[in-house]
Design an enzyme around this catalytic site. Sequence first.
Site, PDB file in Angstrom:
ATOM      1  N   THR A   3     -34.859   3.730 -43.655  1.00 44.57           N
ATOM      2  CA  THR A   3     -34.385   4.922 -43.754  1.00 44.57           C
ATOM      3  C   THR A   3     -34.460   5.364 -45.173  1.00 44.57           C
ATOM      4  OG1 THR A   3     -32.069   4.116 -44.002  1.00 44.57           O
ATOM      5  CG2 THR A   3     -32.601   4.884 -42.035  1.00 44.57           C
TER       6      THR A   3
ATOM      7  N   GLY B 137     -35.137   9.723 -38.044  1.00 43.76           N
ATOM      8  CA  GLY B 137     -35.469  11.021 -37.179  1.00 43.76           C
ATOM      9  C   GLY B 137     -36.674  11.670 -37.641  1.00 43.76           C
TER      10      GLY B 137
ATOM     11  N   CYS C 100     -32.701  -2.023 -46.465  1.00 47.45           N
ATOM     12  CA  CYS C 100     -31.633  -1.212 -46.047  1.00 47.45           C
ATOM     13  C   CYS C 100     -30.949  -0.394 -47.552  1.00 47.45           C
ATOM     14  CB  CYS C 100     -30.507  -2.189 -45.741  1.00 47.45           C
ATOM     15  SG  CYS C 100     -28.944  -1.322 -45.472  1.00 47.45           S
TER      16      CYS C 100
HETATM   17  C1  LIG Z   1     -28.166   3.703 -36.481  1.00 51.07           C
HETATM   18  C2  LIG Z   1     -29.118   2.883 -37.326  1.00 51.07           C
HETATM   19  C3  LIG Z   1     -29.175   1.819 -37.594  1.00 51.07           C
HETATM   20  C4  LIG Z   1     -30.156   0.837 -38.056  1.00 51.07           C
HETATM   21  N1  LIG Z   1     -30.114  -0.249 -38.482  1.00 51.07           N
HETATM   22  C5  LIG Z   1     -31.073  -0.971 -38.911  1.00 51.07           C
HETATM   23  C6  LIG Z   1     -31.183  -2.470 -39.302  1.00 51.07           C
HETATM   24  O1  LIG Z   1     -30.168  -3.168 -38.959  1.00 51.07           O
HETATM   25  N2  LIG Z   1     -32.145  -3.197 -39.738  1.00 51.07           N
HETATM   26  C7  LIG Z   1     -33.180  -2.132 -40.191  1.00 51.07           C
HETATM   27  O2  LIG Z   1     -34.080  -2.896 -40.831  1.00 51.07           O
HETATM   28  N3  LIG Z   1     -33.355  -0.978 -39.996  1.00 51.07           N
HETATM   29  C8  LIG Z   1     -32.313  -0.309 -39.311  1.00 51.07           C
HETATM   30  N4  LIG Z   1     -32.419   0.982 -39.170  1.00 51.07           N
HETATM   31  C9  LIG Z   1     -33.548   1.553 -39.669  1.00 51.07           C
HETATM   32  C10 LIG Z   1     -34.486   1.953 -38.454  1.00 51.07           C
HETATM   33  O3  LIG Z   1     -34.928   0.433 -37.982  1.00 51.07           O
HETATM   34  C11 LIG Z   1     -35.875   2.595 -39.001  1.00 51.07           C
HETATM   35  O4  LIG Z   1     -36.606   1.922 -39.768  1.00 51.07           O
HETATM   36  C12 LIG Z   1     -35.617   4.215 -39.168  1.00 51.07           C
HETATM   37  O5  LIG Z   1     -34.415   4.687 -38.551  1.00 51.07           O
HETATM   38  C13 LIG Z   1     -36.729   4.951 -39.178  1.00 51.07           C
HETATM   39  O6  LIG Z   1     -36.989   5.089 -37.830  1.00 51.07           O
HETATM   40  P1  LIG Z   1     -36.687   6.143 -36.658  1.00 51.07           P
HETATM   41  O7  LIG Z   1     -36.761   7.581 -37.367  1.00 51.07           O
HETATM   42  O8  LIG Z   1     -37.599   6.145 -35.653  1.00 51.07           O
HETATM   43  O9  LIG Z   1     -35.352   5.930 -36.485  1.00 51.07           O
HETATM   44  C14 LIG Z   1     -31.285   1.656 -38.440  1.00 51.07           C
HETATM   45  C15 LIG Z   1     -31.299   3.077 -38.347  1.00 51.07           C
HETATM   46  C16 LIG Z   1     -30.356   3.879 -37.531  1.00 51.07           C
HETATM   47  C17 LIG Z   1     -30.464   5.228 -37.287  1.00 51.07           C
END
Ligand SMILES: Cc1cc2nc3c(=O)[nH]c(=O)nc-3n(C[C@H](O)[C@H](O)[C@H](O)COP(=O)(O)O)c2cc1C
Length: 335
Positions: A222, A246, A159
């Site tokens: 992220t 995203g 995180c």
């Molecule tokens: C609103 C939001 C909340 C997230 N909360 C967590 C979390 O609690 N724990 C975690 O490991 N990753 C968290 N992530 C990261 C996502 O699990 C993922 O690794 C990241 O968004 C990239 O994938 P995506 O582009 O498909 O969203 C969060 C992402 C978003 C957008």
Amino acid sequence: MPCKEEDNVQETFPLRLYPWQKARGPSDLSQNRLSVTLAGLKLASPTMLASGILGYSAETFESIAEGGAGAIVTKSIGLKPRSGYVNPTVVQVSCGLVNAMGLPNPGMDEFAHEIRRAKTVLRVPLIASIYGYSEEEYAQLAKKAVMAGADAVELNVSCPHVKQTGSEIGQSSELLAATVKKVKTIVDKPVIVKLSPNVTSIADLAEVAAKAGADALTAINTVKAMVINAETGMPMLSNRVGGLSGPAVKPIALRCVYDIFEQVKIPVIGCGGITSWRDAVEFLLAGASAVQIGTAIAMKGPNVFSSITRGVSVYLRKNGFKDVNEIVGLSHHRQ
Ligand SMILES: Cc1cc2nc3c(=O)[nH]c(=O)nc-3n(C[C@H](O)[C@H](O)[C@H](O)COP(=O)(O)O)c2cc1C
């Protein structure tokens, strides 16, 4: 610039002829070519709900699984309840979101009830995502999650926006190794380590996690980012800094998976910007054994799981592959 959309599997076939296609031709329709076994977990489809995107309820998890997800990863849970940051916590940018939620969660003792409830309705593996401030905390959390029924744990050591946890652990070889080793001594379920892209070499840290006993890796969390409002002249997130997700991060995530696959033998779960079957296939070709989907649910709704699984299945059949495992890491092969 708008994000490119390439979702329609009918319109995009036939793909250009790949070298392996010449020898194979289309494969048999009848088999379940999408099932994978990952670190001992049996998944009917290689798609998983990424951590943190949808709430905590058993009903939400069930509807995502029924929509085609092969496994569910929960929001990251800590030992104590945490309210997270004040709004604004999520800002939309070109091709993505920047979030700094601040890991809001009810604490593991409360969440354990939801894990138990989810296990009574879910027919896919439930993976508990956990974060702590020390290796002991990660171990305690893993034990509580597994005792409540979690099929595996995912260690959020990535995180980018909460101090003294997350990427502050995952960016240090010593802390990362100690945390993974400690958790592995406490639980006998698969331990998945979710890695940060905000490092010099994600493959080196993947190797550290693997040597410490990790059963699988998720790449990526992220990408550290921020948004400034030209009108107010101020950062838009209350925490100022957050993480980008995203389509904007997809090429970064893809490179991370590719690098890890070259260096480390344990399975990799690709995550970051996957919104279509084509994205999922690219991650599999880069070396992912499965993929996680997050922001695409906010962009396209929960049906994204069914459209991605259907598209991957058609891709496999049209290109003559027996099952999804045959394409994992194929982009590394010299032609
Ligand atoms: C609103 C939001 C909340 C997230 N909360 C967590 C979390 O609690 N724990 C975690 O490991 N990753 C968290 N992530 C990261 C996502 O699990 C993922 O690794 C990241 O968004 C990239 O994938 P995506 O582009 O498909 O969203 C969060 C992402 C978003 C957008």
